[in-house]
Design an enzyme around this catalytic site. Structure first.
Site, PDB file in Angstrom:
ATOM      1  CE  LYS A 229     -14.715   3.305  31.791  1.00  0.00           C
ATOM      2  NZ  LYS A 229     -13.655   3.722  30.860  1.00  0.00           N
ATOM      3  NE  ARG A 264     -10.964   8.817  34.513  1.00  0.00           N
ATOM      4  CZ  ARG A 264     -12.269   8.628  34.641  1.00  0.00           C
ATOM      5  NH1 ARG A 264     -12.764   7.405  34.650  1.00  0.00           N
ATOM      6  NH2 ARG A 264     -13.087   9.654  34.769  1.00  0.00           N
TER       7      ARG A 264
HETATM    8  C1  PT1 Z   1     -11.061   6.239  30.705  1.00  0.00           C
HETATM    9  C2  PT1 Z   1     -12.136   7.115  31.050  1.00  0.00           C
HETATM   10  C3  PT1 Z   1     -11.822   8.515  31.122  1.00  0.00           C
HETATM   11  N1  PT1 Z   1     -13.397   6.695  31.292  1.00  0.00           N
HETATM   12  C4  PT1 Z   1      -9.587   8.057  30.567  1.00  0.00           C
HETATM   13  N2  PT1 Z   1     -10.551   8.954  30.890  1.00  0.00           N
HETATM   14  C5  PT1 Z   1     -14.373   7.591  31.580  1.00  0.00           C
HETATM   15  N3  PT1 Z   1      -8.315   8.514  30.326  1.00  0.00           N
HETATM   16  C6  PT1 Z   1     -14.063   8.964  31.653  1.00  0.00           C
HETATM   17  C7  PT1 Z   1     -19.418   1.772  30.747  1.00  0.00           C
HETATM   18  O1  PT1 Z   1     -19.312   1.000  29.787  1.00  0.00           O
HETATM   19  O2  PT1 Z   1     -11.246   4.937  30.594  1.00  0.00           O
HETATM   20  N4  PT1 Z   1      -9.833   6.724  30.471  1.00  0.00           N
HETATM   21  N5  PT1 Z   1     -12.803   9.389  31.438  1.00  0.00           N
HETATM   22  C8  PT1 Z   1     -15.786   7.095  31.832  1.00  0.00           C
HETATM   23  N6  PT1 Z   1     -16.360   6.563  30.640  1.00  0.00           N
HETATM   24  C9  PT1 Z   1     -17.170   5.432  30.647  1.00  0.00           C
HETATM   25  C10 PT1 Z   1     -17.214   4.610  29.520  1.00  0.00           C
HETATM   26  C11 PT1 Z   1     -17.882   5.080  31.775  1.00  0.00           C
HETATM   27  C12 PT1 Z   1     -17.941   3.433  29.547  1.00  0.00           C
HETATM   28  C13 PT1 Z   1     -18.636   3.922  31.818  1.00  0.00           C
HETATM   29  C14 PT1 Z   1     -18.662   3.062  30.705  1.00  0.00           C
HETATM   30  O3  PT1 Z   1     -20.075   1.524  31.762  1.00  0.00           O
END
Ligand code: PT1
Length: 286
Positions: A229, A264
């Site tokens: 992230k 994850r």
């Molecule tokens: C997570 C999650 C998810 N993250 C769960 N499911 C994502 N349970 C999708 C960035 O800042 O943490 N927990 N499903 C992906 N979401 C992001 C959010 C991807 C922020 C990238 C960022 O780069």
């Protein structure tokens, strides 16, 4: 596997694993790749190959998502989300015996994914975007992950604010757990996820990892998704996603040290090793 029957053995396996060691959830995004246009069948084949590879590398569960929820991403209609994820779930179920979670906020997508052989609903809105989601989880008997988000993926990074990020997220968990209970979801079927990157500044994300132990008061499995992230890129001097492996490893180690039960991740082989090493340090035997 027959359609329409929830894989109870997968649910039991996941519940047991979270009690014994850190569980590794492998990320499988089934969203159009702007660098690849080989048609739907080729996309399906690539997705299934990636899932099989993650199982080989030690993934305990494959998390399948057909709608991006990264900051600024746009919603996808349910019909398109279904076209993306259902064939992948069916193909994986035919080829390997691995638990599958469906990463969706839509009850229609969740229901059909469970029908196709998924055993868990990973809802980044914590049962909050679709008023029918809790009922679907309750009726099917699936596991569910309640994740915290402030706002929506389109707007969540516009000036996120908390009084105390950890206490505010705990209050949200209380509220969502009460809703889940009213809907008839047994508490034993719920995991909690503070939602790294979902309406949080870099400092909020660091504070969540530092104080993760506070969420163990709920007595439920805690899932953390920090893999690659942007806050990792920012801390390490604006590194792009493909350069965030070591930063991800650090977040996985800290999260497990501080009470996480599941992580994850994209990089399954590497993070299984990190998890096994931290698990060994933490194991109290004799
Ligand atoms: C997570 C999650 C998810 N993250 C769960 N499911 C994502 N349970 C999708 C960035 O800042 O943490 N927990 N499903 C992906 N979401 C992001 C959010 C991807 C922020 C990238 C960022 O780069």
């Amino acid at each position: 596997m027959e359609a329409g029957s929830l894989p109870l053995n997968h649910i039991a396996r996941l519940q047991q694993t979270t009690r014994e060691r850190t569980l590794v959830m492998g990320i499988l995004n089934v969203t159009p790749d702007s660098f690849y246009d080989g048609g739907r069948y080729a996309q399906l084949e690539l997705a299934v190959q990636r899932a099989l590879q993650m199982v080989e590398e030690g993934a305990d569960i494959i998390d399948i998502g057909g709608e991006s929820t990264r900051p600024g991403s746009q919603p996808v209609p349910a019909e398109e989300e279904l076209r993306r994820v259902l064939p992948v779930i069916q193909a994986i179920r035919q080829r390997v015996d691995v638990p599958i979670s469906i990463d969706t906020t839509k009850s229609l997508v969740a229901e059909q994914a469970l029908q196709a052989g998924a055993c868990m609903v990973n809802d980044i809105s914590g049962l909050g975007f679709d008023p029918r989601m809790a009922e679907v989880v309750a009726r099917t008997g699936a596991l569910c992950c309640i994740m915290h988000i402030q706002g929506t993926p389109q707007t969540m990074q516009n000036n996120p604010q908390y009084d105390d990020v950890v206490r505010d997220i705990s209050a949200y968990f209380e509220e969502r757990l009460a809703l889940a209970e009213r809907a008839g979801i047994p508490r034993e079927k719920v995991w909690l996820d503070p939602g790294i990157g979902f309406g949080k500044t870099v400092e909020h994300n660091l504070q969540i990892l530092r104080r993760l132990r506070e969420f163990t008061a709920f007595g439920l499995p805690i899932l953390i998704g920090a893999s690659r992230k942007s806050f990792i890129g920012r801390i390490l001097g604006d590194l792009p996603p493909e350069e965030r492996l070591e930063g991800t490893a650090a977040t996985v180690a800290v999260a497990i040290m501080n009470g996480a039960n599941a992580v994850r991740v994209h990089d399954v082989r590497a993070m299984v090793r990190v998890a096994r090493m931290v698990d060994a340090v933490l194991r109290v035997s004799g």
